[in-house]
Motif scaffolding. Structure first.
Motif, PDB file in Angstrom:
ATOM      1  N   ASN A  44      64.197 122.448  81.417  1.00 20.13           N
ATOM      2  CA  ASN A  44      63.023 122.175  80.594  1.00 20.13           C
ATOM      3  C   ASN A  44      61.981 123.254  80.832  1.00 20.13           C
ATOM      4  N   ILE A  45      60.965 123.237  80.013  1.00 19.37           N
ATOM      5  CA  ILE A  45      59.781 124.070  80.236  1.00 19.37           C
ATOM      6  C   ILE A  45      58.634 123.127  80.582  1.00 19.37           C
ATOM      7  N   THR A  46      58.075 123.288  81.754  1.00 22.60           N
ATOM      8  CA  THR A  46      56.987 122.432  82.231  1.00 22.60           C
ATOM      9  C   THR A  46      55.663 123.173  82.108  1.00 22.60           C
ATOM     10  N   ILE A  47      54.702 122.516  81.473  1.00 28.96           N
ATOM     11  CA  ILE A  47      53.359 123.078  81.305  1.00 28.96           C
ATOM     12  C   ILE A  47      52.435 122.371  82.278  1.00 28.96           C
ATOM     13  N   LYS A  48      51.773 123.142  83.140  1.00 26.66           N
ATOM     14  CA  LYS A  48      50.807 122.589  84.088  1.00 26.66           C
ATOM     15  C   LYS A  48      49.406 123.009  83.661  1.00 26.66           C
ATOM     16  N   TRP A  49      48.569 122.003  83.490  1.00 24.51           N
ATOM     17  CA  TRP A  49      47.176 122.220  83.064  1.00 24.51           C
ATOM     18  C   TRP A  49      46.303 121.837  84.248  1.00 24.51           C
ATOM     19  N   ASP A  50      45.783 122.831  84.966  1.00 22.29           N
ATOM     20  CA  ASP A  50      45.024 122.608  86.196  1.00 22.29           C
ATOM     21  C   ASP A  50      43.544 122.902  85.979  1.00 22.29           C
ATOM     22  N   ILE A  51      42.709 121.886  86.135  1.00 17.71           N
ATOM     23  CA  ILE A  51      41.266 122.096  86.076  1.00 17.71           C
ATOM     24  C   ILE A  51      40.812 122.648  87.426  1.00 17.71           C
ATOM     25  N   ILE A  52      40.239 123.844  87.394  1.00 22.97           N
ATOM     26  CA  ILE A  52      39.884 124.500  88.657  1.00 22.97           C
ATOM     27  C   ILE A  52      38.376 124.491  88.916  1.00 22.97           C
ATOM     28  N   SER A  53      37.560 124.216  87.882  1.00 21.58           N
ATOM     29  CA  SER A  53      36.108 124.123  88.104  1.00 21.58           C
ATOM     30  C   SER A  53      35.466 123.412  86.919  1.00 21.58           C
ATOM     31  N   TRP A  54      34.288 122.819  87.190  1.00 23.23           N
ATOM     32  CA  TRP A  54      33.523 122.159  86.133  1.00 23.23           C
ATOM     33  C   TRP A  54      32.432 123.093  85.627  1.00 23.23           C
ATOM     34  N   THR A  55      32.072 122.932  84.352  1.00 26.04           N
ATOM     35  CA  THR A  55      30.991 123.703  83.742  1.00 26.04           C
ATOM     36  C   THR A  55      29.962 122.713  83.197  1.00 26.04           C
ATOM     37  N   PRO A  56      28.789 123.189  82.749  1.00 25.43           N
ATOM     38  CA  PRO A  56      27.769 122.244  82.256  1.00 25.43           C
ATOM     39  C   PRO A  56      28.258 121.311  81.154  1.00 25.43           C
ATOM     40  N   ASP A  57      29.190 121.765  80.312  1.00 23.22           N
ATOM     41  CA  ASP A  57      29.645 120.891  79.227  1.00 23.22           C
ATOM     42  C   ASP A  57      31.167 120.742  79.191  1.00 23.22           C
ATOM     43  N   TYR A  59      34.925 122.307  81.423  1.00 20.93           N
ATOM     44  CA  TYR A  59      35.663 122.752  82.601  1.00 20.93           C
ATOM     45  C   TYR A  59      36.386 124.062  82.320  1.00 20.93           C
ATOM     46  N   VAL A  60      36.854 124.671  83.393  1.00 26.11           N
ATOM     47  CA  VAL A  60      37.728 125.849  83.316  1.00 26.11           C
ATOM     48  C   VAL A  60      39.088 125.437  83.865  1.00 26.11           C
ATOM     49  N   ALA A  61      40.147 125.775  83.126  1.00 24.70           N
ATOM     50  CA  ALA A  61      41.497 125.367  83.524  1.00 24.70           C
ATOM     51  C   ALA A  61      42.439 126.566  83.499  1.00 24.70           C
ATOM     52  N   THR A  62      43.427 126.501  84.376  1.00 25.38           N
ATOM     53  CA  THR A  62      44.537 127.458  84.361  1.00 25.38           C
ATOM     54  C   THR A  62      45.759 126.738  83.809  1.00 25.38           C
ATOM     55  N   VAL A  63      46.342 127.295  82.772  1.00 27.07           N
ATOM     56  CA  VAL A  63      47.514 126.710  82.120  1.00 27.07           C
ATOM     57  C   VAL A  63      48.709 127.610  82.400  1.00 27.07           C
ATOM     58  N   THR A  64      49.776 127.021  82.948  1.00 22.26           N
ATOM     59  CA  THR A  64      50.972 127.794  83.301  1.00 22.26           C
ATOM     60  C   THR A  64      52.204 127.119  82.734  1.00 22.26           C
ATOM     61  N   MET A  65      53.069 127.916  82.110  1.00 21.11           N
ATOM     62  CA  MET A  65      54.354 127.445  81.606  1.00 21.11           C
ATOM     63  C   MET A  65      55.458 127.947  82.532  1.00 21.11           C
ATOM     64  N   PHE A  66      56.217 127.034  83.111  1.00 18.48           N
ATOM     65  CA  PHE A  66      57.335 127.367  83.993  1.00 18.48           C
ATOM     66  C   PHE A  66      58.647 127.116  83.250  1.00 18.48           C
ATOM     67  N   ASN A  67      59.499 128.116  83.229  1.00 18.48           N
ATOM     68  CA  ASN A  67      60.803 127.969  82.576  1.00 18.48           C
ATOM     69  C   ASN A  67      61.824 127.511  83.616  1.00 18.48           C
ATOM     70  N   TYR A  68      62.150 126.217  83.611  1.00 18.44           N
ATOM     71  CA  TYR A  68      63.124 125.662  84.538  1.00 18.44           C
ATOM     72  C   TYR A  68      64.520 125.566  83.924  1.00 18.44           C
ATOM     73  N   GLN A  69      64.745 126.268  82.829  1.00 21.60           N
ATOM     74  CA  GLN A  69      66.068 126.297  82.220  1.00 21.60           C
ATOM     75  C   GLN A  69      66.913 127.378  82.887  1.00 21.60           C
ATOM     76  N   GLN A  70      68.183 127.087  83.093  1.00 24.59           N
ATOM     77  CA  GLN A  70      69.033 128.020  83.834  1.00 24.59           C
ATOM     78  C   GLN A  70      69.405 129.252  83.021  1.00 24.59           C
ATOM     79  N   PHE A  71      69.596 129.099  81.704  1.00 22.92           N
ATOM     80  CA  PHE A  71      70.086 130.242  80.939  1.00 22.92           C
ATOM     81  C   PHE A  71      69.430 130.380  79.568  1.00 22.92           C
TER      82      PHE A  71
END
Length: 457
Positions: A44-57, A59-71
Motif C-alpha cells: 500500500n501507499i501510506t500517507i502520514k499527516w503530521d502536525i508539527i506546530s500551531w499557528t494563530p489560525d 497549523y503547519v504539517a509535514t505530509v509524507t507518502m511512503f511506498n510500501y509496495q514491493q514492486f
C-alpha cells in the motif's frame, strides 16, 4: 406436541433468515478483493499527516507518502494528491510541493493564500527547485520508487501551512475524501485516522521530538480500476520445440486504426513521426506498434539450454510504445525453480516471499543503473535482455507439461496476459492426451453419458 413443532418451525425460520441475511451481506459487501494482490498482500501507499506546530489560525504539517509496495512504483509524470477540507481551511503556503490551482481567494484583502479551493490537488516540485523551497524527500517530479529497488527514494514529502483551521488537538478537523493519482487512477484511499504521533530524531540521534498530532491514510491499488485493458503480455518458446507461442490476440484490446484512428502505427510507416507528435502526445496516450496483441510491453520467456545439473532461460522485454521510455522499470515472475537461481546476467534480482518466507518462488528483476534501467521507446533499442541460470532439483525438475514456463508475470506492477496452457511448447515425445489435458476427462464424460442413455433408453 404443539410446542415442539413450534420450536422446530421457529428454528427453521431463524436458520432461513440467517441464510438470507448472510446472502444479502455477501452481495452488498464492497468488492475489496479487487485491490488484493497475492504476490504483495500487504502492499500500500501510506500517507502520514503530521502536525508539527500551531499557528494563530491553524497549523503547519509535514505530509509524507511512503511506498510500501514491493514492486509497484509511481512513475513519471508523478503523483497527484487530493482531499476535501472538513471546514473552510485554506493553504497559506507550501514547501516542497504546490497546489495546481489557487481557487477563489477574493475575500482576502492582503496577501492571498497559496490555495483557497475546498478540494485542492497537490503535485510535487521538479528537480532543481531552489533550496529554500525544498524539504527532505521532495522535488522528484512526483516519482516514488519501491523499497526493493531504491529504498532511499521510496518516500515523498512536503510541508503545508493550513489556515482557518483548529488550533488545538480537539478543534482541528481531519481532511476527508483523499484521492491519489499515480499518475492515473487505480488507487483507492481510506479515511484519515488518528495515529500515534510520529517521532523525529535529530541528526546526531541524541534528541527525539514528536508530532503534535498525526493522521494516517492508506491507499491500495487495483489494476482493474487503473485501466480497462491490460498493459503487457507474455510469449513463450523453447529449444525443444519449434513452436513460438505468441501473446494471445488482442491481449491489450482489439484496437485498430479503423475503429480508433491513431491507436497504433506500423514501424515502417512514413507517417510515424507525425503520429508520435499527434494529439495524444500531451495527454500521455500510448501509441503502440500495430501487432496482433496491441500491448505496450511484451515479455518473452525462452527456455534456452539444458545442462546436466542446470538449465538456462533467456528473458526479453520489448517496448512497443512509441511515446514512452520506461525509467526504472521492473518485472516480477513466479516459478517454482526460483529458489535455485545460480547466476543472473545484466539484471538486478531480489527474491520476494509473499507467503511469509515459506515458499521462495517469486522473483523481482530490474535494470542496472546507467546500463538498462531505461527501457527505450519502440524501435531497434526498445528492448532489454537477460539470462537466468538455475540449478535443477531432481525431485521437481521437468520439461513436461509446460513446467519450465512462468506461472505469472508482472511488469511495473501490472499483471501480464499469459498464453493458454494448452498452447505451451510441449516436448516432442508428449502424447496428444498430454498436450490436451481436457481430452481425457471429456472422453470419459461422453462415454459415461452414452452408456447411461443406452441403458435408460
Amino acid at each position: 406436541m404443539a410446542p415442539v413443532g413450534g420450536v422446530a418451525g421457529s428454528s427453521r425460520s431463524a436458520a432461513c433468515c440467517a441464510v438470507l441475511l448472510a446472502a444479502v451481506l455477501f452481495f452488498s459487501a464492497p468488492a475489496t478483493t479487487e485491490a488484493y494482490d497475492s504476490l504483495d498482500p500487504n502492499g500500500n501507499i501510506t500517507i502520514k499527516w503530521d502536525i508539527i506546530s500551531w499557528t494563530p489560525d491553524g497549523y503547519v504539517a509535514t505530509v509524507t507518502m511512503f511506498n510500501y509496495q514491493q514492486f509497484r512504483h509511481i512513475p513519471a509524470p508523478g503523483w497527484q494528491l487530493g482531499w476535501s477540507w472538513a471546514k473552510k481551511e485554506v493553504i497559506w503556503s507550501m514547501v516542497g510541493a504546490q497546489a495546481t490551482e489557487q481557487g477563489d481567494c477574493s475575500k482576502f484583502k492582503s496577501a492571498p493564500p497559496h490555495c483557497c479551493k475546498r478540494d485542492p490537488t497537490i503535485v510535487d516540485l521538479l528537480p532543481g527547485t531552489p533550496f529554500n523551497q525544498q524539504i527532505a524527500n521532495c522535488c522528484k517530479a512526483g516519482v516514488i520508487k519501491t523499497f526493493n529497488q531504491d529504498p532511499g527514494n521510496a518516500a515523498s514529502s512536503f510541508q503545508i501551512s493550513v489556515g482557518l483551521a483548529g488550533t488545538t488537538n480537539k478543534t482541528v478537523k481531519m481532511p476527508k475524501n483523499f484521492t491519489l493519482r499515480a499518475p492515473g487512477p487505480g488507487y483507492t484511499c481510506g479515511r484519515a485516522l488518528v495515529g500515534r504521533p510520529t517521532k523525529y530524531y535529530s541528526s546526531d540521534g541524541r534528541r527525539v521530538t514528536q508530532a503534535l498530532m498525526s493522521w494516517n491514510v492508506t491507499c491500495t491499488y487495483s489494476q482493474f480500476l487503473a485501466q480497462k485493458t491490460p498493459t503487457c503480455c507474455v510469449s513463450l518458446s523453447s529449444f525443444y520445440n519449434d513452436t513460438i507461442v505468441n501473446c494471445p490476440t488482442c491481449s491489450c484490446g482489439c484496437q485498430n486504426n479503423i475503429t480508433r484512428p491513431g491507436s497504433c502505427v506500423n514501424d515502417n510507416s512514413p507517417y510515424l513521426q507525425s503520429a508520435i507528435n499527434g494529439p495524444g502526445k500531451l495527454t500521455g496516450q500510448p501509441l503502440v506498434q500495430c501487432t496482433s496483441h496491441m500491448c505496450p510491453i511484451r515479455i518473452h520467456w525462452h527456455v534456452k539450454l539444458n545442462y546436466k545439473d542446470y538449465w538456462r532461460v533467456k528473458v526479453t522485454i520489448t517496448n512497443f510504445n512509441y511515446r514512452m521510455n520506461y525509467t526504472d522499470w521492473n518485472m516480477v515472475a513466479q516459478h517454482p525453480n526460483f529458489d535455485n537461481i545460480t547466476k543472473l546476467f545484466s539484471f538486478n534480482y531480489k527474491p520476494l516471499t509473499p507467503y511469509g518466507g515459506r515458499i521462495n518462488d517469486t522473483a523481482m528483476f530490474w535494470g542496472m543503473k546507467f546500463y538498462n534501467d531505461l527501457l527505450n521507446q519502440a524501435g531497434p533499442l526498445g528492448n532489454a535482455q537477460s539470462e537466468l541460470l538455475m540449478r535443477k532439483d531432481s525431485e521437481t525438475f521437468t520439461f513436461q507439461k509446460g513446467w519450465a514456463f512462468p506461472r505469472r508475470v508482472y511488469f511495473n506492477g501490472d499483471n501480464c496476459v499469459m498464453p493458454s496452457p494448452d498452447d505451451y511448447p510441449w516436448l516432442p515425445s508428449a502424447s496428444p492426451l498430454t498436450k490436451q489435458p481436457w481430452t481425457l476427462p471429456l472422453l470419459v464424460f461422453w462415454t459415461v453419458l452414452a452408456t447411461l442413455l443406452a441403458y435408460y433408453v
